[in-house]
Each structure stands twice: as C-alpha cells, then as structure tokens.
Design a protein around this motif. Structure first.
Motif, PDB file in Angstrom:
ATOM      1  N   ALA A 193      47.107  44.941  40.436  1.00 53.17           N
ATOM      2  CA  ALA A 193      45.697  45.033  40.825  1.00 53.17           C
ATOM      3  C   ALA A 193      45.463  46.173  41.812  1.00 53.17           C
ATOM      4  O   ALA A 193      44.529  46.961  41.671  1.00 53.17           O
ATOM      5  CB  ALA A 193      45.250  43.707  41.427  1.00 53.17           C
ATOM      6  N   GLY A 194      46.352  46.267  42.826  1.00 54.42           N
ATOM      7  CA  GLY A 194      46.189  47.325  43.819  1.00 54.42           C
ATOM      8  C   GLY A 194      46.310  48.699  43.202  1.00 54.42           C
ATOM      9  O   GLY A 194      45.565  49.621  43.536  1.00 54.42           O
TER      10      GLY A 194
ATOM     11  N   ALA B 174      43.179  50.053  41.363  1.00 53.56           N
ATOM     12  CA  ALA B 174      42.123  50.682  42.158  1.00 53.56           C
ATOM     13  C   ALA B 174      42.384  52.181  42.279  1.00 53.56           C
ATOM     14  O   ALA B 174      41.477  53.005  42.155  1.00 53.56           O
ATOM     15  CB  ALA B 174      42.043  50.041  43.537  1.00 53.56           C
TER      16      ALA B 174
ATOM     17  N   LEU C 262      41.799  53.915  38.844  1.00 47.83           N
ATOM     18  CA  LEU C 262      40.374  54.080  38.575  1.00 47.83           C
ATOM     19  C   LEU C 262      39.824  55.264  39.363  1.00 47.83           C
ATOM     20  O   LEU C 262      39.046  56.076  38.842  1.00 47.83           O
ATOM     21  CB  LEU C 262      39.649  52.788  38.960  1.00 47.83           C
TER      22      LEU C 262
ATOM     23  N   ASN D 274      41.355  41.420  35.818  1.00 52.24           N
ATOM     24  CA  ASN D 274      40.520  41.047  36.950  1.00 52.24           C
ATOM     25  C   ASN D 274      39.038  41.261  36.597  1.00 52.24           C
ATOM     26  O   ASN D 274      38.661  42.340  36.159  1.00 52.24           O
ATOM     27  CB  ASN D 274      40.929  41.933  38.137  1.00 52.24           C
TER      28      ASN D 274
ATOM     29  N   ARG E 256      36.451  41.790  38.333  1.00 55.33           N
ATOM     30  CA  ARG E 256      35.805  42.896  39.035  1.00 55.33           C
ATOM     31  C   ARG E 256      36.198  44.231  38.415  1.00 55.33           C
ATOM     32  O   ARG E 256      35.391  45.158  38.349  1.00 55.33           O
ATOM     33  CB  ARG E 256      36.198  42.878  40.509  1.00 55.33           C
ATOM     34  N   LEU E 257      37.445  44.298  37.978  1.00 55.09           N
ATOM     35  CA  LEU E 257      37.894  45.525  37.320  1.00 55.09           C
ATOM     36  C   LEU E 257      37.137  45.711  36.020  1.00 55.09           C
ATOM     37  O   LEU E 257      36.669  46.799  35.688  1.00 55.09           O
ATOM     38  CB  LEU E 257      39.400  45.461  37.066  1.00 55.09           C
TER      39      LEU E 257
ATOM     40  N   SER F 115      34.269  44.676  35.331  1.00 47.77           N
ATOM     41  CA  SER F 115      32.904  45.069  35.669  1.00 47.77           C
ATOM     42  C   SER F 115      32.821  46.565  35.970  1.00 47.77           C
ATOM     43  O   SER F 115      31.917  47.257  35.488  1.00 47.77           O
ATOM     44  CB  SER F 115      32.449  44.243  36.880  1.00 47.77           C
ATOM     45  N   GLN F 116      33.779  47.061  36.738  1.00 50.10           N
ATOM     46  CA  GLN F 116      33.792  48.494  37.049  1.00 50.10           C
ATOM     47  C   GLN F 116      33.965  49.319  35.773  1.00 50.10           C
ATOM     48  O   GLN F 116      33.338  50.363  35.592  1.00 50.10           O
ATOM     49  CB  GLN F 116      34.952  48.812  37.996  1.00 50.10           C
TER      50      GLN F 116
ATOM     51  N   ARG G 165      33.135  48.467  32.727  1.00 48.44           N
ATOM     52  CA  ARG G 165      31.908  48.429  31.928  1.00 48.44           C
ATOM     53  C   ARG G 165      30.875  49.399  32.486  1.00 48.44           C
ATOM     54  O   ARG G 165      30.163  50.072  31.733  1.00 48.44           O
ATOM     55  CB  ARG G 165      31.344  47.010  31.881  1.00 48.44           C
TER      56      ARG G 165
ATOM     57  N   PHE H  87      42.640  43.757  43.849  1.00 49.14           N
ATOM     58  CA  PHE H  87      41.856  44.865  43.350  1.00 49.14           C
ATOM     59  C   PHE H  87      40.679  45.129  44.275  1.00 49.14           C
ATOM     60  O   PHE H  87      39.762  44.338  44.395  1.00 49.14           O
ATOM     61  CB  PHE H  87      41.354  44.541  41.942  1.00 49.14           C
TER      62      PHE H  87
ATOM     63  N   GLU I 254      26.068  47.664  35.969  1.00 46.00           N
ATOM     64  CA  GLU I 254      25.797  46.498  35.137  1.00 46.00           C
ATOM     65  C   GLU I 254      24.428  45.935  35.466  1.00 46.00           C
ATOM     66  O   GLU I 254      23.900  45.087  34.772  1.00 46.00           O
ATOM     67  CB  GLU I 254      26.865  45.432  35.372  1.00 46.00           C
TER      68      GLU I 254
END
Lengths: 376, 314
Positions: free
Chosen positions: A41-42, A45, A48, A74, A76-77, A79-80, A82, B60, B117
């Motif tokens: 996950a880290g 970031a 991205l 994740n 949130r990931l 979402s980013q 998208r 994240f 979004e």
C-alpha cells in the motif's frame, strides 16, 4: 472505456546484460509483468505519484482497473485510479474536439496535414492512445504551404506564442516547426511542423521512405497519419534527439506500445528494419530498442531485431544516461546523479540537432533566459 | 470513535513525527501524511486538528504533503519554502513563515486536482436539519472576496454545521454533498471580526503578506463520526456578496442563471460529461436559488436561517 482482453500477468524476463532500473515497479505494472496486488500500500502511493509526474496515471489506471485483481485493491487507491481515468478521458475528449475544429480549418485551405505523435495516436485509434494524456497537437504540412496555413490558423483563433525575433529565427530556420500557436479561447496548443526532423541535424535522414506510407486517420478522415513503421521511427528519432525529458518514460512507453501493436501485422519487424535502413535510421532504431528493453524488458518477438548487436562503448554510456535520466523513482528522490545525467543528455540533444557554431550561441542564450527563472 | 486523536500526542511528539514525515491524520476526504520542520507549524497543526483522528504512517496515503526548505544550496540566496506533494513540486516557493497556509492550500489543491469522482465546486457549504430532521445544506458559491468564508465561520455560531468553507463535492450518483470539515481560512479584516465574535475560538497567528493578504485559520468544531460523515442534499443555493454599507437584499435568482453561475464555479464539470450535466440539472431541480447582498453578518445569517426554515416540505 470498455475493458480490453487482459493478458495474464507475465513472468518477468531478465535479458542478459540489461540492468533493471529502479523505477521498474511502475514499468512492470504498466506492462502487466507485475500484479497490482503484489505492490504494498505504501509503495502504491509513490508509484501513483511517479505515474502522475510522467503523465502515465491514466494508463496505469486503465491497466489496473480492468483486471480481476482491481476489486481487491485498497478502495481509496481504486478511487484515485478512477479519478485518474476520468482525467485521461477528459484529455481524449479535448483532443478529439480540437481535431474536429482543425479539420474545419483545413477543409477550407484544401490541405491534408499529417498528424504526428499524440494527435496521430488518438485520431488513428491506436492502443497507445488509451489512457493517454495529451499536450499539443502536432501536424506536418508542406513547407511551401506554410504562409497560407499560418494565415488560416490565425483567422481561426490560433495566436502565435514566443514571438521574439530570436525564437522565430530558432524555430523556423533551425528547427522543424513554426513557433507554437495557442488557441485564444480553447487554450489548445498547436505545433505546425514542416520537416520531420531539424534541417541541421547530425542525424542525417532521408525523409521520403517515411512519408511514402501515409494513410487516412481512422477517426479523423480530414487528416493523414504516417504508416506504422515510419510512425514508430519518427517517435524514436524524437526521443533519440531529445534534450529535455519531462515525460521521458512516457515517450519510451509509447514506443513500446506502438511496437506491440504493429508487430501483430505479418512481417512488420522485417519491414521496420528495411525502412530504417532506407531512411538512414538503423543506429537510432538499434539504440532506442535497447533503451526500451532496459526499461520495459524484452519480449521474444524482437530477438531478430538488431537490438542484441553490441552497442559501441559511447552508445552504452548514453544508454546508461537514459536509464538514469528516465527513471521515475530517481526523479521522485531528486537524485543528483539523475540531474547530472539529464544535464549531459541536454547537451547531447542540442549537439545532435545543431551544428557546433550555432550550438554555443544557442546554449548561451538559453542559459541567460533561464538564469532569472529558478525552476525546479 | 475509538481511534486516538492528535490530542493524544504531546507537542514534542508531534514535532518529532513532522520532522520525519511520519504524521498522518484523517482529514476528510484524505488521510494525508505530513512533514514539516518549520517552527510554529506543529503548534498551528495541533491547534487546528486537535480532535482529528490519527492514522498509521503505513498504508495507502494518497496525499503526502511536505513543506520543505528550498534554496539551501545557494546559501546567499533567500531561503524559501516549497510544497512537496507526493514528491512532486507543482508550486512556486513561498516565503518562510507561510508553512501553515501552504499546507491548507496544498490540501485543497489535492482535492481539486486528484478527486474527480465527485463534481467539485468553488463554494462554501453549511448544513442544517430541515423540519423533518433530514440533513440539508446551503451552498454558497462565490468568487474570492465574496465573503463566503466569513459567513461560514459566523454561521457556526447559529445552528449550522460545517461542510466546507471552500469546496462543495457533489456526488453525481446520489446528489449529495460530502462534508470536508477543515479549518476555515479568514483573510484581512475578517480575522478581527470573527475573533471579536468568537473570543473563545482557537485561531492560528495571522500570517502576513501572502498572495491572499493576511491569512489566519479558525479551528473547526470537533468532527463527530468522521468515519461515517452524513451527506446532506443541497436545498438552497445562495450567492453571497459582501459590500460595505450595503442594505440587506435577498433576491430570488432564476434557476437557469443560477445553474450557469454555479457551473462557472466548477473545477471539473467538463470531466463528467453528460452525467455531470444531468447531475447539475437534478441539483438545480431540488434547490431554491437566491442572491444575497449584505454588509452586516447577523442580518445575513438571520436571512439564511429564515430561508432554511421556509423550506417547503417536499
């Protein structure tokens, strides 16, 4: 965007003699050699952020979200990603509209310009256009039609930028384009070229084989695009003679994607070598393929290409500079080694494009104007 | 809410984490990681985000913000601050001492640049409960200087809740607004005005000579249920306009005009295509639209309360 058929994740190949650049995680995600779930996950970031800096976030989103693994990422990931996809869609939309407006201008003047680079990828519905961000519209016109076209563009609302006498002289006489134009209302940027590469370039090429294969753009019938082999070679020459690499990885990735798409046609590889030979671009082809291999890994179709011929020592040295300069992770870390590599590549790019007597004067002029603006 | 808040850390611990960029907070809509060594920043952050939950430094973090020194190589040059957003530097440097406003602006920038979004509008948002206790909201779009931040800050004295002093985030699917409660930024004369009205409220020390004048931030009310923010539907669209000495005037605005003016204040409507347009139309169908000219805050707030109460039952 409808998801395409996704290949399974490939086992990474480590061709002999190639060093993996640090930024390999991004490269491997983009080429589907690495599963998105295998990245912590880290780390995601950072990836991205690197992708955003390279204008590759849209493509990364497109590659990642289409897979079965995406649902397990994740939220949130997701979402980013998208959101990044949405931005890329916005770019597509703007580019298509701009081409639509330009088609109207050229219908009036009676020309059929050849679209280059991003505009061509979009108009010809190539795979490389998916998830891509666009900057300028680049098109190629006949040199003798230039005054007529310039006038028509101004009437259509495109205002010339960079109007200093030096810039005008630099662009027109020594480069291969008129100074960039910008639409006063839409803000779109337009580069009108009249040669494929600069007049004074040390990379001496024969243009005719490159222009021979032109064909109408699939989605923009008012324009032509270069044939597959010339299009690829043009992209390669550009990268080869480039002096600044703000989206270096992206440009190399474009070449990678074009290769993959075009090699589906029978005998493309042989044809590519032939055109390269005819145009005098064999050494460019060989080196850019080597760079591509270092960043994105080799795929077996290209084993017949001269990429595995030994590079000369200076060429190997340049390849290492490219590897460091284009590495997105080094960019993120702001490594000094990368800055040095970029500085050397800057000099090399200019040296390739201009004869020595002009070079010193030009670099001095650039240094003077950059002195005041202390940029990143 | 079981997560520890920033209040659980001592100032020393906060500074230590900031120095090594390991301080992560839950600040809707993100969970930013923050790094800064500037003196005064830790104090300001502690004052403003006292009640906000901490999150782990692993995981994240779509946003990492670092206020770093710039120009240290050129020792004879002026030292400045640069904002690093996830390792990139999209902005020009700012003078030292502006670390805290830089952080807030950086967070706003991350919303308008990376969050697509939702449809983002440059508008303040305040929430209330309608006659049937359903969550509702007033959107206050406005160009800078229209006074919406000051109005928002004062509205919290009445029975309004804070959605945002700057950005309204509309969901195209649900038609609701996402609350993003954060410190309210006040400029120039508003700082003293609000300080006089809310003597107990915490504010950062005013920072002078920023590109927006003198800036200070007001601590927001403690965010309850930050994991589960209730999303209201906008019922009122009011375009505020502060004019010194003006008489209070609240005029209904034709819906079409209001829609175009609101669209003008959108950052990313063009990325939402037809869906976005339809979402905007649906929003307009559910709101009453007004223009509000005012010079006295209390009269303006009385007017807003009246409008909220007059809300016809649907």
């Amino acid at each position: 965007m409808s998801p395409s058929i996704q290949p399974p994740f490939m086992a990474p190949e480590t061709p002999e003699g190639s060093r993996h650049a640090h930024g390999e995680t991004l490269a491997r995600l983009l080429t589907r050699q690495l599963s998105p779930l295998a990245v912590s996950a880290g780390h995601w970031a950072e990836i991205l952020a690197q992708a955003r800096a390279q204008q590759l976030a849209g493509r990364l989103a497109e590659v990642t979200l289409g897979t079965a693994e995406a649902a397990a990422l994740n939220p949130r990931l997701q979402s980013q990603l998208r959101s990044a996809e949405r931005i890329a869609n916005g770019h597509q939309h703007s580019m298509r509209w701009e081409l639509n407006r330009l088609a109207a201008v050229f219908c009036q003047t009676g020309d059929r310009p050849i679209l280059l680079k991003g505009a061509a990828y979009c108009a010809h519905r190539l795979d490389v256009a998916r998830g891509r961000h666009y900057g300028d519209v680049d098109l190629l016109v006949a040199e003798d039609r230039l005054p007529h076209i310039e006038t028509a563009l101004r009437f259509a609302g495109y205002a010339p930028q960079k109007t200093s006498a030096y810039d005008q002289h630099y662009y027109r006489t020594w480069m291969h384009e008129i100074p960039p134009m910008r639409h006063i209302k839409r803000g779109a940027s337009l580069d009108v070229h009249f040669r494929l590469i600069p007049r004074t370039s040390r990379v001496d090429i024969d243009h005719r084989p490159l222009l021979d294969e032109r064909l109408p753009a699939r989605d923009a019938p008012a324009f032509d695009v270069l044939g597959p082999a010339p299009m690829l070679l043009h992209s390669m020459v550009h990268l080869y003679t480039e002096s600044e690499f703000p989206q270096g990885l992206r440009n190399l990735f474009d070449i990678h994607l074009l290769l993959i798409e075009f090699e589906k046609e029978k005998d493309f590889i042989n044809h590519l070598s032939l055109v390269a030979r005819q145009a005098g671009l064999e050494t460019v082809l060989r080196q850019t393929l080597n760079w591509r291999q270092r960043m994105f890994g080799a795929l077996s179709a290209y084993s017949t290409l001269p990429t595995h011929l030994a590079l000369t020592r200076p060429q190997r040295w340049v390849a290492r500079l490219i590897e460091t300069g284009l590495d997105p992770e080094a960019a993120q870390r702001r490594s000094r080694r990368r800055q040095t590599a970029l500085g050397l590549l800057y000099l090399r790019g200019h040296w390739l494009r201009m004869p020595t007597r002009l070079l010193a004067g030009h670099l001095w002029h650039q240094a003077k104007s950059k002195w005041r603006v202390k940029e990143t | 809410m079981t997560a520890p808040t920033l209040a659980s850390l001592s100032l020393k611990e906060i500074k230590s984490r900031l120095r090594s960029s390991r301080l992560a907070l839950d600040i809707p809509p993100y969970r930013p990681i923050i790094g800064c060594r500037e003196p005064g920043f830790a104090e300001a952050l502690q004052a403003m985000y006292y009640d906000y939950p901490l999150t782990g430094a692993q995981g994240f973090h779509e946003v990492s913000l670092e206020m770093m020194h710039w120009g240290s190589v050129w020792r004879f040059g002026r030292r400045q601050l640069k904002l690093g957003v996830n390792g990139n530097f999209p902005f020009n440097p700012l003078p030292l001492g502006q670390a805290y406003p830089m952080f807030e602006w950086g967070l706003n920038w991350c919303i308008t640049n990376y969050l697509h979004e939702r449809i983002t509008f440059h508008a303040a948002g305040i929430g209330y409960l309608d006659a049937e206790n359903r969550p509702a909201a007033i959107m206050l779009p406005g160009v800078p200087g229209a006074g919406k931040s000051t109005l928002t800050a004062a509205a919290l004295e009445r029975r309004f809740t804070l959605l945002s002093d700057e950005l309204c985030l509309l969901s195209p699917e649900l038609g609701t607004l996402l609350p993003i409660p954060r410190p309210i930024s006040l400029k120039d004369a508003s700082i003293e005005l609000i300080r006089a009205r809310q003597p107990g409220a915490r504010m950062t020390s005013p920072v002078r000579d920023t590109t927006k004048g003198t800036v200070a931030h007001l601590q927001p009310p403690p965010p309850t249920e930050i994991d589960n923010l209730v999303e209201p539907v906008a019922r009122l669209l009011v375009f505020p306009r502060y004019q010194r000495g003006a008489r209070l005037a609240c005029r209904p605005l034709p819906t079409g005009q209001a829609m175009l003016r609101l669209a003008d204040q959108s950052f990313n409507l063009h990325l939402h295509g037809e869906t976005g347009f339809i979402a905007l139309v649906r929003l307009m169908e559910g709101v009453r639209t007004f223009e509000l000219d005012y010079s006295d805050l209390d009269s303006a707030l009385d007017c807003l309360e009246r409008l909220a109460a007059e809300d016809p039952l649907q």
